[in-house]
Scaffold this motif. Structure first.
Motif, short mmCIF file in Angstrom:
data_model
loop_
_atom_site.label_atom_id
_atom_site.label_comp_id
_atom_site.label_asym_id
_atom_site.label_seq_id
_atom_site.Cartn_x
_atom_site.Cartn_y
_atom_site.Cartn_z
N LYS A 155 -31.54 -16.86 -16.27
CA LYS A 155 -31.74 -18.30 -16.15
C LYS A 155 -30.65 -18.88 -15.25
O LYS A 155 -29.49 -18.50 -15.35
CB LYS A 155 -31.71 -18.95 -17.52
CG LYS A 155 -32.86 -18.50 -18.41
CD LYS A 155 -33.08 -19.46 -19.54
CE LYS A 155 -34.25 -19.06 -20.39
NZ LYS A 155 -35.53 -19.29 -19.77
N TYR A 156 -31.08 -19.80 -14.37
CA TYR A 156 -30.17 -20.43 -13.43
C TYR A 156 -30.43 -21.93 -13.37
O TYR A 156 -31.55 -22.39 -13.63
CB TYR A 156 -30.40 -19.88 -12.01
CG TYR A 156 -30.04 -18.44 -11.84
CD1 TYR A 156 -28.76 -18.06 -11.43
CD2 TYR A 156 -30.97 -17.44 -12.06
CE1 TYR A 156 -28.43 -16.73 -11.26
CE2 TYR A 156 -30.65 -16.11 -11.90
CZ TYR A 156 -29.38 -15.76 -11.51
OH TYR A 156 -29.06 -14.44 -11.35
N GLU A 157 -29.39 -22.67 -13.02
CA GLU A 157 -29.55 -24.06 -12.62
C GLU A 157 -29.48 -24.06 -11.11
O GLU A 157 -28.61 -23.42 -10.51
CB GLU A 157 -28.43 -24.94 -13.19
CG GLU A 157 -28.56 -25.19 -14.66
CD GLU A 157 -27.53 -26.16 -15.20
OE1 GLU A 157 -27.78 -26.73 -16.26
OE2 GLU A 157 -26.48 -26.35 -14.57
N MET A 166 -29.18 -26.73 -8.11
CA MET A 166 -28.99 -28.10 -7.66
C MET A 166 -29.40 -28.17 -6.20
O MET A 166 -28.96 -27.34 -5.39
CB MET A 166 -27.52 -28.54 -7.82
CG MET A 166 -27.27 -29.96 -7.35
SD MET A 166 -28.25 -31.22 -8.17
CE MET A 166 -27.38 -31.40 -9.71
N GLU A 185 -37.63 -26.53 -15.89
CA GLU A 185 -37.36 -27.96 -16.02
C GLU A 185 -36.93 -28.52 -14.67
O GLU A 185 -36.32 -27.81 -13.87
CB GLU A 185 -36.25 -28.18 -17.06
CG GLU A 185 -35.91 -29.60 -17.35
CD GLU A 185 -34.76 -29.74 -18.35
OE1 GLU A 185 -34.20 -30.84 -18.42
OE2 GLU A 185 -34.42 -28.75 -19.03
N GLU A 186 -37.24 -29.79 -14.43
CA GLU A 186 -36.75 -30.51 -13.26
C GLU A 186 -36.12 -31.80 -13.75
O GLU A 186 -36.69 -32.49 -14.60
CB GLU A 186 -37.89 -30.87 -12.31
CG GLU A 186 -38.50 -29.70 -11.61
CD GLU A 186 -39.58 -30.13 -10.62
OE1 GLU A 186 -39.51 -31.25 -10.07
OE2 GLU A 186 -40.50 -29.33 -10.40
N LYS A 187 -34.94 -32.12 -13.21
CA LYS A 187 -34.25 -33.33 -13.63
C LYS A 187 -33.71 -34.05 -12.41
O LYS A 187 -32.82 -33.55 -11.73
CB LYS A 187 -33.12 -32.97 -14.59
CG LYS A 187 -32.41 -34.17 -15.18
CD LYS A 187 -31.38 -33.73 -16.19
CE LYS A 187 -30.68 -34.93 -16.79
NZ LYS A 187 -29.63 -34.53 -17.73
N TYR A 210 -31.50 -36.62 -10.25
CA TYR A 210 -30.19 -37.24 -10.38
C TYR A 210 -30.04 -38.45 -9.46
O TYR A 210 -28.98 -39.03 -9.39
CB TYR A 210 -29.08 -36.21 -10.10
CG TYR A 210 -28.72 -35.41 -11.31
CD1 TYR A 210 -27.58 -35.70 -12.04
CD2 TYR A 210 -29.52 -34.37 -11.76
CE1 TYR A 210 -27.25 -34.98 -13.16
CE2 TYR A 210 -29.20 -33.64 -12.87
CZ TYR A 210 -28.05 -33.95 -13.58
OH TYR A 210 -27.73 -33.23 -14.71
N LEU A 262 -32.19 -31.40 -9.91
CA LEU A 262 -31.75 -30.19 -10.60
C LEU A 262 -32.97 -29.45 -11.14
O LEU A 262 -33.81 -30.04 -11.82
CB LEU A 262 -30.81 -30.53 -11.75
CG LEU A 262 -30.33 -29.36 -12.59
CD1 LEU A 262 -29.33 -28.53 -11.81
CD2 LEU A 262 -29.71 -29.83 -13.89
N LYS A 300 -34.13 -26.05 -13.43
CA LYS A 300 -33.73 -24.93 -14.30
C LYS A 300 -34.81 -23.88 -14.10
O LYS A 300 -36.00 -24.15 -14.33
CB LYS A 300 -33.62 -25.37 -15.74
CG LYS A 300 -32.43 -26.29 -15.97
CD LYS A 300 -32.15 -26.53 -17.42
CE LYS A 300 -30.92 -27.41 -17.53
NZ LYS A 300 -30.58 -27.70 -18.91
N LYS A 308 -25.59 -19.49 -12.53
CA LYS A 308 -26.17 -18.73 -13.65
C LYS A 308 -25.81 -19.38 -14.97
O LYS A 308 -24.68 -19.79 -15.19
CB LYS A 308 -25.67 -17.28 -13.63
CG LYS A 308 -26.32 -16.43 -14.68
CD LYS A 308 -25.85 -15.00 -14.61
CE LYS A 308 -26.52 -14.22 -15.72
NZ LYS A 308 -25.84 -12.98 -15.96
N ILE A 309 -26.81 -19.48 -15.85
CA ILE A 309 -26.60 -20.03 -17.19
C ILE A 309 -26.38 -18.86 -18.14
O ILE A 309 -27.23 -17.95 -18.22
CB ILE A 309 -27.82 -20.85 -17.65
CG1 ILE A 309 -28.06 -22.02 -16.71
CG2 ILE A 309 -27.62 -21.35 -19.08
CD1 ILE A 309 -29.36 -22.76 -17.00
#
Length: 95
Positions: free
Chosen positions: A3-5, A7, A37-39, A41, A60, A62, A90-91
């Protein structure tokens, strides 16, 4: 799959932002990544000028993707003119 974030920063113009996000989603799908997920900013000032832009629209993601594919995805991102910058982090998932 890890899993990664991810940006990402795009130009603030709506049509360039939409084209950039579509391109990023397409590239991720091409390499077998799944978007969890999409967030958004919002628009922010950039610390330094990037591709002649002083403001950017941040988004962002995920994602879950194989670590072997990260360098290939980054190479494709560099060819995407509507994407100003991107960064994978990396998460760590604790069991």
């Amino acid at each position: 799959m890890n899993k990664y974030e991810l940006m990402t920063i795009y130009p603030t113009e709506d049509e360039k932002f939409k084209a950039g996000t579509d391109a990023v989603r397409s590239i991720l799908a091409q390499f077998g990544a799944t978007i969890d997920e999409e967030k958004p900013y919002g628009d922010r000032d950039l610390t330094y000028e990037v591709k002649k832009q002083t403001r950017g629209r941040f988004l962002l993601f995920k994602v879950s993707v194989s670590p072997a594919k990260i360098s290939e995805i980054n190479a494709q991102f560099k060819l995407t003119k509507e994407l100003l910058k991107s960064l994978f982090v990396k998460i760590d998932v604790k069991n």
